[in-house]
Design a protein around this motif. Structure first.
Motif, PDB file in Angstrom:
ATOM      1  N   ALA A  74       0.835  -1.211   0.000  1.00  0.00           N
ATOM      2  CA  ALA A  74       0.000   0.000   0.000  1.00  0.00           C
ATOM      3  C   ALA A  74       0.866   1.256   0.000  1.00  0.00           C
ATOM      4  CB  ALA A  74      -0.924   0.000   1.217  1.00  0.00           C
ATOM      5  N   VAL A  75       2.051   1.168   0.597  1.00  0.00           N
ATOM      6  CA  VAL A  75       2.990   2.299   0.592  1.00  0.00           C
ATOM      7  C   VAL A  75       3.361   2.676  -0.838  1.00  0.00           C
ATOM      8  CG1 VAL A  75       5.356   2.964   1.167  1.00  0.00           C
ATOM      9  CG2 VAL A  75       3.931   1.811   2.879  1.00  0.00           C
ATOM     10  N   ASP A  77       1.630   2.319  -3.430  1.00  0.00           N
ATOM     11  CA  ASP A  77       0.470   2.819  -4.163  1.00  0.00           C
ATOM     12  C   ASP A  77       0.025   4.204  -3.704  1.00  0.00           C
ATOM     13  OD1 ASP A  77       0.339   0.508  -5.694  1.00  0.00           O
ATOM     14  OD2 ASP A  77      -0.973  -0.521  -4.265  1.00  0.00           O
ATOM     15  N   GLU A  78       0.658   4.732  -2.660  1.00  0.00           N
ATOM     16  CA  GLU A  78       0.287   6.068  -2.202  1.00  0.00           C
ATOM     17  C   GLU A  78       0.702   7.104  -3.244  1.00  0.00           C
ATOM     18  OE1 GLU A  78       2.195   6.504   1.561  1.00  0.00           O
ATOM     19  OE2 GLU A  78       0.819   5.145   2.596  1.00  0.00           O
ATOM     20  N   ARG A  92      10.089   8.906   0.747  1.00  0.00           N
ATOM     21  CA  ARG A  92       8.721   8.695   1.216  1.00  0.00           C
ATOM     22  C   ARG A  92       8.459   7.207   1.460  1.00  0.00           C
ATOM     23  NH1 ARG A  92       3.948  10.633   3.525  1.00  0.00           N
ATOM     24  NH2 ARG A  92       2.231   9.333   2.797  1.00  0.00           N
ATOM     25  N   ARG A  96       7.590   5.577   5.075  1.00  0.00           N
ATOM     26  CA  ARG A  96       6.320   4.886   5.309  1.00  0.00           C
ATOM     27  C   ARG A  96       6.534   3.393   5.592  1.00  0.00           C
ATOM     28  NH1 ARG A  96       2.788   4.955   6.925  1.00  0.00           N
ATOM     29  NH2 ARG A  96       1.128   4.352   5.468  1.00  0.00           N
TER      30      ARG A  96
END
Length: 207
Positions: A74-75, A77-78, A92, A96
């Motif tokens: 999910a990181v 896909d941010e 980033r 994350r």
């Protein structure tokens, strides 16, 4: 009386709370060293009650490592992981990733300990390699854009980054009342990693 008590005890257990117990036992004993009897005793319910929620011990493992992997992917896909210069996206992602590790500490700990002895473990290892490869691509892009040292080997840099991040599972234990995610830990990871990886700024010429 005992039967009623047993039913009531089983009813308060959910698939999620059982999973939390199982992850704790897997981390303590190792997955291979854990039997359904161990899980039954730890949960305080019968083995048949466990089977009411899951078909097998391996299914508990699959759900646990999937929870860890879902958080990590999910990181990537941010939005911030897909916009801007590669070095900013890389920072980033590293930030994350460290946060997810602390938020899902028992689950990521279990993920990092799988050895490929079952279908679920082999699947988890493939997914971990896929995650690492995507981060290595960011490292390569940041080198190509001139923001990381040109002598940095992307695969080695990725291994070093995640070696540092993954080591958190061995010592990070928040005290009661403290936030799950420690900003000090995250900032230490970022500064330690990127102070060494970044291309030094070129000073202007003296007049």
């Amino acid at each position: 009386m005992l039967l009623v008590g047993s039913v009531a005890r089983r009813d308060v257990y959910t698939a999620q709370s059982l999973l939390e117990v199982a992850v704790g036992v897997f981390n303590e004993r190792g997955y291979d060293g854990t039997s359904m009897e161990h899980l039954s005793r730890a949960a305080g319910i019968s083995k048949s009650s466990i089977y009411h929620h899951v078909p097998s011990k391996e299914e508990l493992l699959r759900r646990a490592v999937a929870h860890a992997l879902d958080g990590l992917f999910a990181v990537l896909d941010e939005p911030a992981a897909g916009e801007g210069r590669a070095v900013a996206r890389l920072e980033r992602v590293v930030r994350r990733t460290a946060e997810v590790l602390m938020e899902r500490l028992p689950y990521v700990t279990l993920l990092l300990r799988v050895r490929g002895n079952t279908d679920t473990e082999r699947w988890a290892l493939v997914r971990r390699r896929e995650f690492d490869q995507r981060v290595a691509e960011l490292v390569r892009a940041a080198v190509a854009e001139g923001d990381l040292r040109p002598e940095v080997d992307p695969r080695l840099a990725t291994r070093l980054l995640f070696g540092m991040i993954n080591s958190i599972v061995e010592w990070y234990r928040p005290h009661p009342g403290e936030p799950v995610v420690s900003g000090d830990v995250v900032e230490a990871v970022i500064s330690t990693a990127f102070d060494g990886l970044r291309q030094p700024a070129v000073s202007g010429s003296a007049p």
